[in-house]
Design a protein around this motif. Sequence first.
Motif, PDB file in Angstrom:
ATOM      1  N   UNK A 677      42.717  39.675  42.105  1.00  0.00           N
ATOM      2  CA  UNK A 677      42.219  39.675  40.735  1.00  0.00           C
ATOM      3  C   UNK A 677      41.039  38.705  40.658  1.00  0.00           C
ATOM      4  N   UNK A 678      40.311  38.763  39.540  1.00  0.00           N
ATOM      5  CA  UNK A 678      39.156  37.876  39.429  1.00  0.00           C
ATOM      6  C   UNK A 678      39.546  36.459  39.012  1.00  0.00           C
ATOM      7  N   UNK A 679      40.580  36.325  38.148  1.00  0.00           N
ATOM      8  CA  UNK A 679      40.983  34.995  37.702  1.00  0.00           C
ATOM      9  C   UNK A 679      42.441  35.015  37.264  1.00  0.00           C
ATOM     10  N   UNK A 680      43.037  33.820  37.231  1.00  0.00           N
ATOM     11  CA  UNK A 680      44.413  33.684  36.787  1.00  0.00           C
ATOM     12  C   UNK A 680      44.455  32.694  35.634  1.00  0.00           C
ATOM     13  N   UNK A 681      45.142  33.073  34.568  1.00  0.00           N
ATOM     14  CA  UNK A 681      45.320  32.175  33.432  1.00  0.00           C
ATOM     15  C   UNK A 681      46.756  31.724  33.355  1.00  0.00           C
ATOM     16  N   UNK A 682      47.555  32.426  32.561  1.00  0.00           N
ATOM     17  CA  UNK A 682      48.977  32.085  32.450  1.00  0.00           C
ATOM     18  C   UNK A 682      49.755  32.417  33.714  1.00  0.00           C
ATOM     19  N   UNK A 683      49.249  33.373  34.487  1.00  0.00           N
ATOM     20  CA  UNK A 683      49.932  33.789  35.717  1.00  0.00           C
ATOM     21  C   UNK A 683      50.863  34.972  35.526  1.00  0.00           C
ATOM     22  N   UNK A 684      51.058  35.417  34.270  1.00  0.00           N
ATOM     23  CA  UNK A 684      52.041  36.479  34.044  1.00  0.00           C
ATOM     24  C   UNK A 684      51.544  37.851  34.471  1.00  0.00           C
ATOM     25  N   UNK A 685      50.252  38.087  34.419  1.00  0.00           N
ATOM     26  CA  UNK A 685      49.751  39.390  34.877  1.00  0.00           C
ATOM     27  C   UNK A 685      50.055  39.573  36.362  1.00  0.00           C
ATOM     28  N   UNK A 686      49.737  38.561  37.170  1.00  0.00           N
ATOM     29  CA  UNK A 686      50.011  38.648  38.602  1.00  0.00           C
ATOM     30  C   UNK A 686      51.515  38.632  38.875  1.00  0.00           C
ATOM     31  N   UNK A 687      52.277  37.904  38.064  1.00  0.00           N
ATOM     32  CA  UNK A 687      53.737  37.855  38.260  1.00  0.00           C
ATOM     33  C   UNK A 687      54.358  39.227  38.038  1.00  0.00           C
ATOM     34  N   UNK A 688      53.940  39.918  36.962  1.00  0.00           N
ATOM     35  CA  UNK A 688      54.498  41.245  36.703  1.00  0.00           C
ATOM     36  C   UNK A 688      54.033  42.258  37.738  1.00  0.00           C
ATOM     37  N   UNK A 689      52.794  42.110  38.213  1.00  0.00           N
ATOM     38  CA  UNK A 689      52.317  42.999  39.272  1.00  0.00           C
ATOM     39  C   UNK A 689      53.142  42.794  40.539  1.00  0.00           C
ATOM     40  N   UNK A 690      53.392  41.535  40.894  1.00  0.00           N
ATOM     41  CA  UNK A 690      54.204  41.234  42.077  1.00  0.00           C
ATOM     42  C   UNK A 690      55.628  41.749  41.895  1.00  0.00           C
TER      43      UNK A 690
END
Length: 710
Positions: A677-690
Amino acid sequence: MGDDRTDRTAVRAEAEQHLRAIVGRDDARLHDDQWAAIEALALDKRRALVVQRTGWGKSAVYFVATALLRARGAGPTVIVSPLLALMRNQIEAASRAGIRAVTINSTNLEQWDEAHAAVAAGEVDVLLVSPERLNNPSFRDEVLPRLSATTGLLVVDEAHCISDWGHDFRPDYRRIRTLLAELPRGVPVLATTATANQRVTTDVAEQLEVAGEEVLVRRGSLDRESLHLGVVRLRTSEQRLAWLAEHLRELDGSGIVYCLTVAQTQEVAQHLRDHGYAVAAYSGQTEPTERASLEAALVAGEIKALVATSALGMGFDATLGFVVNLGAPSSPVSYYQQVGRAGRGADRADVVLLPGREDRDIWAYFGSLAFPPERLVRQTLEVLDVAGRPLSTATLETEVELGRNRLETMLKVLDVDGAVRRVKGGWESTGRPWEYDAERYARVAEARQREQEAMLAYLETDVCRMRFLREQLDDPVADGPAGDCGRCDNCGGLRVSTSVDEGAVAEARARLDRPGVVVEPRKMWPTGLDRLGIALKGKLKRPAAEGRAVARLTDLGHGQALRDLFREGPDGPVDGPVPTPLVRAVVEVLQEWRPSVDAIVVVDSTSRPTLVRDLASGLSRYLQVPIVGTWSVVDPSVPPAAGAANSARRVAAVGRRFALDLSQHDGPPPREVLLVDDRIGSGWCLTLAAHALAEAGVETVRPLVLAAGS
C-alpha cells in the motif's frame, strides 16, 4: 501585637524565616511582589493571580503562605499542578521547611487511600493534585467536597491552562471553576503562571473573581536575564542534525533538545549517542518511572541532554545550561515556556532555535485536533440521550466519528458546561440544553493562526529577540529601547556559529537517508464491534507479520519527501509514479529486511491508483514474484478515510469498502504474501486485508508501505 503595621512587619519577618528554610539560604529575602501576594493570601484571605517569569519564586509564595496559614490553624493547602516532575520537586522543597506534602496523580494509585486518610487526619499540610483527578467521579463526589470545606488555601499552578485562550488549555482545568464556586467565603486562592499574555491574564482573573472581591494581580517583567537567544537558519534536516552533533558539546552544562514529534526525539537521540553524547529520548510515551529517572539524571548533570517533546516539564530546582529547539513551536508563548526551563540559578544559558521546513506541516496536524464540529458534538449528546444510561468512552467511540483522545477531551468540556456528567461506568447525559459556541471556537482558531504568524516573524526579526517574546506576552515593561536585552544574537550578545562540517552533514544525511520503519501488526480486534454487527473480538487468530515503511511522515529524513508526495493539490490528491529517490529507499528497505515472499497483493486506491500500481509493479520486478491479487474497492460510496477517527468504526468502514480479489491467481493460495500500500494510518485497512488473506489460506502476510502516519 500592636498596630496593623507592626503585626504585618512581624509576619513578614516570620515569612522570611520560612523562605530561608525552603531555599536553604540564610540571606534569602522576599521580593516586594512576593510579599504582596503572601500578605493578600495569609492575612487578607484574598484571591490573587501571579504572572511572573520562570525562576522568580512563585512556589515560594504558596509554601510560605501555607506555613503562615497552618500556624494560624488553617486547613491544608491544595495545589492543582499538571507537572509530575514539578510535584516531585515541590514535595522535596516543602519537606526542607517542615511542610508535610503528599501528591495524588496517575503514577501513585496505590498511595491514594493513604494520602486521603492522612489529609482527613490533619497530618498533611499540602496536597498536590493533578487536574485529571478533579474530574474523577469518586474524587469529585467524595473527596473534593471535603477538601472544599476544609482547605486553607487553593493554589492553581500553570493557571494559563484554565483559559481556552491559553497555549496549553486543558479541559480538566475547567473543573476548577466548580471548585472555586464551592469554596467557603474567606478561603484564599492563588493562581500562578509564567506564560500568560494580557488576554489570558484577564480571562483567568475573571474566573477567580467572587462577588464584590477584586482579584490581586501581580504581573512583573518577563525578562530572563540569564538567557541568550539565537536562531540558526539551515536549509536541510541533515544540516540541522549535523549542527547539533557538532556544536552541542560547546554548550555549557546539561540541557534540553526539544523536537516537535516523538519520532524525531528517537531519531535525534540515537544520532547524538552515535556521536558519543550521553543523551536520552523523552516524550509522552516514556513510562512514568523512566521519566522520573531521566529527569533526575538531567538535574544532576549526569547526562548532556534530554531529547524531548513538550511533554517534558521541569520543576524549579533544575539548573540547565541550554535549550535547543530542533523545529519551532507553533507560538512565541509556547517557545517562551520551553526556553524558560534553562538558566534557573545560572548566570548564563544559551538558547538556540533551528527551524525546519516541516514545522508548519506539524503545526497543521496538531491544529486539526481542535474542538470537534457541532455535528459530532450533537451526535455524541444524542447517543447519550438515547442510551439513558452511562456509556464508556470505548462504547461511544463506536457511535461517534472521533478518536479516543479527542472524544475524551470533548466530553470533559461538555461535563464542565453541564451537558454531560462523568460517573462510574462512563458518561451520562444531564438533559440540560447546550449551545455550540461557534464564535468562541472561531476566535480561538484565529488566535492560534496569529500565534503561528508571530512565531514565523520571530524567526525573521532583526530586533531584540527577548523583547519580541516579552511583547508577545504583553510584558508591561517591555516597551522602549531599554527593553532590549543586549544578550541575543540580534543585540550582539550571542554569536552562534552557522558553519557545519561537510563530513558531519554527510553522516547526518546517511542517518536520515537510512530508510526503514518497523510496522507493528495489530493483534487485537477493537472493542464494540458486536454493536456494529461485526462478529470479531479478542485476539486476531492469524495477524499479519511485522512489516516495513520507508519512513514516518513526521520523520526528518525521507519524511519530507513523503510529505511532499502526499500533499494535496488544489484539486485533490496528486497521482503519479513513485519518485526515484523513494524507489531507491524502497530497495534499501528490502535489502536490509529481506522478506521471504512468493507473491504480491496490492491494496486498491481510488485517490492514487498510479502510485500504488507503480509501487507494486516495481516490487514485482525487483523481487521476481507475481502480483496475484488485489484488496479491491467494492463499495466506492464508502469514503477512503471513513471511520478513521476510531478503531471500531474504521473496521466497519473498511469491511464495507474492500473485498479480497484473487481471481488473477490460479492454483492453491500463495504461502507468503507481500501486502503493498502507499501509506498506513490506523493500520486497520492492512489488518483486514491480512485477515482476508489468512482466511483464503495464506500462511504469512508481510505489509510494505511507503509512509507510516506518525
